[in-house]
Write a protein that holds these residues in place. Structure first.
Motif, PDB file in Angstrom:
ATOM      1  N   ALA A  40       0.848  -1.192   0.000  1.00 38.82           N
ATOM      2  CA  ALA A  40       0.000   0.000   0.000  1.00 38.82           C
ATOM      3  C   ALA A  40       0.881   1.239   0.000  1.00 38.82           C
ATOM      4  N   ARG A  41       0.591   2.145  -0.935  1.00 39.27           N
ATOM      5  CA  ARG A  41       1.299   3.430  -1.005  1.00 39.27           C
ATOM      6  C   ARG A  41       0.292   4.512  -0.607  1.00 39.27           C
ATOM      7  N   THR A  42       0.701   5.369   0.319  1.00 39.74           N
ATOM      8  CA  THR A  42      -0.179   6.440   0.789  1.00 39.74           C
ATOM      9  C   THR A  42       0.477   7.790   0.533  1.00 39.74           C
ATOM     10  N   ALA A  43      -0.346   8.775   0.218  1.00 40.78           N
ATOM     11  CA  ALA A  43       0.116  10.143  -0.021  1.00 40.78           C
ATOM     12  C   ALA A  43      -1.006  11.091   0.375  1.00 40.78           C
ATOM     13  N   SER A  44      -0.696  12.375   0.383  1.00 42.23           N
ATOM     14  CA  SER A  44      -1.687  13.412   0.745  1.00 42.23           C
ATOM     15  C   SER A  44      -2.392  13.076   2.052  1.00 42.23           C
ATOM     16  N   VAL A  45      -1.612  12.624   3.020  1.00 50.03           N
ATOM     17  CA  VAL A  45      -2.147  12.208   4.324  1.00 50.03           C
ATOM     18  C   VAL A  45      -2.392  13.428   5.200  1.00 50.03           C
ATOM     19  N   SER A  46      -3.540  13.437   5.874  1.00 44.89           N
ATOM     20  CA  SER A  46      -3.827  14.487   6.848  1.00 44.89           C
ATOM     21  C   SER A  46      -4.690  13.903   7.965  1.00 44.89           C
ATOM     22  N   GLY A  47      -4.894  14.681   9.004  1.00 39.08           N
ATOM     23  CA  GLY A  47      -5.669  14.241  10.158  1.00 39.08           C
ATOM     24  C   GLY A  47      -4.766  14.084  11.374  1.00 39.08           C
ATOM     25  N   THR A  48      -5.388  13.733  12.485  1.00 39.68           N
ATOM     26  CA  THR A  48      -4.666  13.511  13.729  1.00 39.68           C
ATOM     27  C   THR A  48      -4.522  12.015  13.955  1.00 39.68           C
ATOM     28  N   SER A  49      -3.290  11.556  14.073  1.00 43.22           N
ATOM     29  CA  SER A  49      -2.973  10.135  14.293  1.00 43.22           C
ATOM     30  C   SER A  49      -3.628   9.211  13.258  1.00 43.22           C
ATOM     31  N   ILE A  72      -2.580  -5.513   6.813  1.00 39.55           N
ATOM     32  CA  ILE A  72      -1.912  -4.311   7.336  1.00 39.55           C
ATOM     33  C   ILE A  72      -2.737  -3.856   8.527  1.00 39.55           C
ATOM     34  N   ASP A  73      -2.133  -3.846   9.707  1.00 38.90           N
ATOM     35  CA  ASP A  73      -2.878  -3.643  10.949  1.00 38.90           C
ATOM     36  C   ASP A  73      -2.600  -2.278  11.578  1.00 38.90           C
ATOM     37  N   ALA A  74      -3.469  -1.321  11.310  1.00 37.21           N
ATOM     38  CA  ALA A  74      -3.419   0.008  11.930  1.00 37.21           C
ATOM     39  C   ALA A  74      -2.020   0.623  11.894  1.00 37.21           C
ATOM     40  N   VAL A  75      -1.440   0.661  10.712  1.00 40.95           N
ATOM     41  CA  VAL A  75      -0.108   1.237  10.522  1.00 40.95           C
ATOM     42  C   VAL A  75      -0.199   2.759  10.572  1.00 40.95           C
ATOM     43  N   ASP A  76       0.694   3.382  11.314  1.00 42.43           N
ATOM     44  CA  ASP A  76       0.731   4.842  11.412  1.00 42.43           C
ATOM     45  C   ASP A  76       1.074   5.467  10.063  1.00 42.43           C
ATOM     46  N   LEU A  77       0.335   6.518   9.701  1.00 41.38           N
ATOM     47  CA  LEU A  77       0.625   7.297   8.502  1.00 41.38           C
ATOM     48  C   LEU A  77       1.127   8.663   8.937  1.00 41.38           C
ATOM     49  N   THR A  78       2.089   9.212   8.209  1.00 40.87           N
ATOM     50  CA  THR A  78       2.672  10.494   8.562  1.00 40.87           C
ATOM     51  C   THR A  78       2.138  11.579   7.626  1.00 40.87           C
ATOM     52  N   PRO A  79       1.386  12.552   8.191  1.00 40.79           N
ATOM     53  CA  PRO A  79       0.879  13.639   7.353  1.00 40.79           C
ATOM     54  C   PRO A  79       2.001  14.341   6.587  1.00 40.79           C
ATOM     55  N   GLY A  80       1.720  14.621   5.308  1.00 46.06           N
ATOM     56  CA  GLY A  80       2.685  15.339   4.483  1.00 46.06           C
ATOM     57  C   GLY A  80       3.765  14.474   3.867  1.00 46.06           C
ATOM     58  N   LEU A 105      -9.367   3.771   7.212  1.00 44.07           N
ATOM     59  CA  LEU A 105      -8.520   4.707   7.944  1.00 44.07           C
ATOM     60  C   LEU A 105      -9.094   4.872   9.337  1.00 44.07           C
ATOM     61  N   SER A 106      -8.247   5.180  10.289  1.00 36.26           N
ATOM     62  CA  SER A 106      -8.698   5.506  11.640  1.00 36.26           C
ATOM     63  C   SER A 106      -7.939   6.732  12.109  1.00 36.26           C
ATOM     64  N   GLY A 107      -8.356   7.267  13.238  1.00 33.76           N
ATOM     65  CA  GLY A 107      -7.790   8.507  13.749  1.00 33.76           C
ATOM     66  C   GLY A 107      -8.864   9.581  13.729  1.00 33.76           C
ATOM     67  N   THR A 108      -8.453  10.834  13.905  1.00 37.53           N
ATOM     68  CA  THR A 108      -9.385  11.955  13.885  1.00 37.53           C
ATOM     69  C   THR A 108      -9.288  12.657  12.535  1.00 37.53           C
ATOM     70  N   SER A 109     -10.400  12.699  11.815  1.00 36.34           N
ATOM     71  CA  SER A 109     -10.484  13.324  10.488  1.00 36.34           C
ATOM     72  C   SER A 109      -9.391  12.838   9.530  1.00 36.34           C
ATOM     73  N   PRO A 110      -9.211  11.504   9.415  1.00 36.85           N
ATOM     74  CA  PRO A 110      -8.148  11.004   8.553  1.00 36.85           C
ATOM     75  C   PRO A 110      -8.478  11.162   7.072  1.00 36.85           C
ATOM     76  N   GLN A 111      -7.461  11.446   6.283  1.00 38.26           N
ATOM     77  CA  GLN A 111      -7.577  11.512   4.831  1.00 38.26           C
ATOM     78  C   GLN A 111      -6.278  11.008   4.233  1.00 38.26           C
ATOM     79  N   ALA A 112      -6.390  10.323   3.090  1.00 34.23           N
ATOM     80  CA  ALA A 112      -5.192   9.851   2.392  1.00 34.23           C
ATOM     81  C   ALA A 112      -5.558   9.386   0.996  1.00 34.23           C
ATOM     82  N   SER A 113      -4.630   9.552   0.078  1.00 36.97           N
ATOM     83  CA  SER A 113      -4.729   8.917  -1.234  1.00 36.97           C
ATOM     84  C   SER A 113      -4.017   7.580  -1.111  1.00 36.97           C
ATOM     85  N   ILE A 114      -4.690   6.523  -1.559  1.00 33.42           N
ATOM     86  CA  ILE A 114      -4.166   5.177  -1.332  1.00 33.42           C
ATOM     87  C   ILE A 114      -4.163   4.379  -2.632  1.00 33.42           C
TER      88      ILE A 114
END
Length: 124
Positions: A40-49, A72-80, A105-114
């Protein structure tokens, strides 16, 4: 060991915590393999945790689904940042006649291109 498929199975922007699945036309194709490797490739990540989870689900009637494994089990994504996550299912549990991936996705207001690429193999 034979490769049955290696293909991009998902590509979309997600917003919020509602789970989505791979396209239904792939359900029969994905069930041809016994073992899976996912990238999985993620980009344009935003949100809290923000975190990414990808589950392999199976069904015998293509309508009622249950989790077979969590690839893939609740892997942390880094915004930006662009991220990469990997996972596998070694086929130790027999699967149903149809397979799909559930992406969330989980966290607060999560967003990502996947983008998700899946390789399916068999010992046959």
């Amino acid at each position: 060991m034979s490769i049955f498929f290696h293909q991009k199975v998902f590509g979309s922007a997600l917003s919020g915590t509602t789970a989505v699945t791979t396209p239904a036309e792939l359900n029969g194709v994905l069930s041809q393999a016994e073992k899976f490797f996912v990238f999985a490739r993620t980009a344009s990540v935003s949100g809290t945790s923000p975190k990414l989870t990808v589950k392999l689900q199976h069904s015998n009637d293509n309508q009622n689904w249950s989790d077979k494994s969590t690839l893939i089990d609740a892997v942390d994504l880094t915004p930006g940042q662009v991220g990469a996550s990997f996972g596998s299912d070694v086929g130790s549990t027999v699967g149903g006649a149809f397979m799909r991936l559930q992406i969330s996705l989980s966290g607060t207001s999560p967003q990502a291109s996947i983008e998700i690429y899946l390789c399916g193999r068999s010992d046959i």
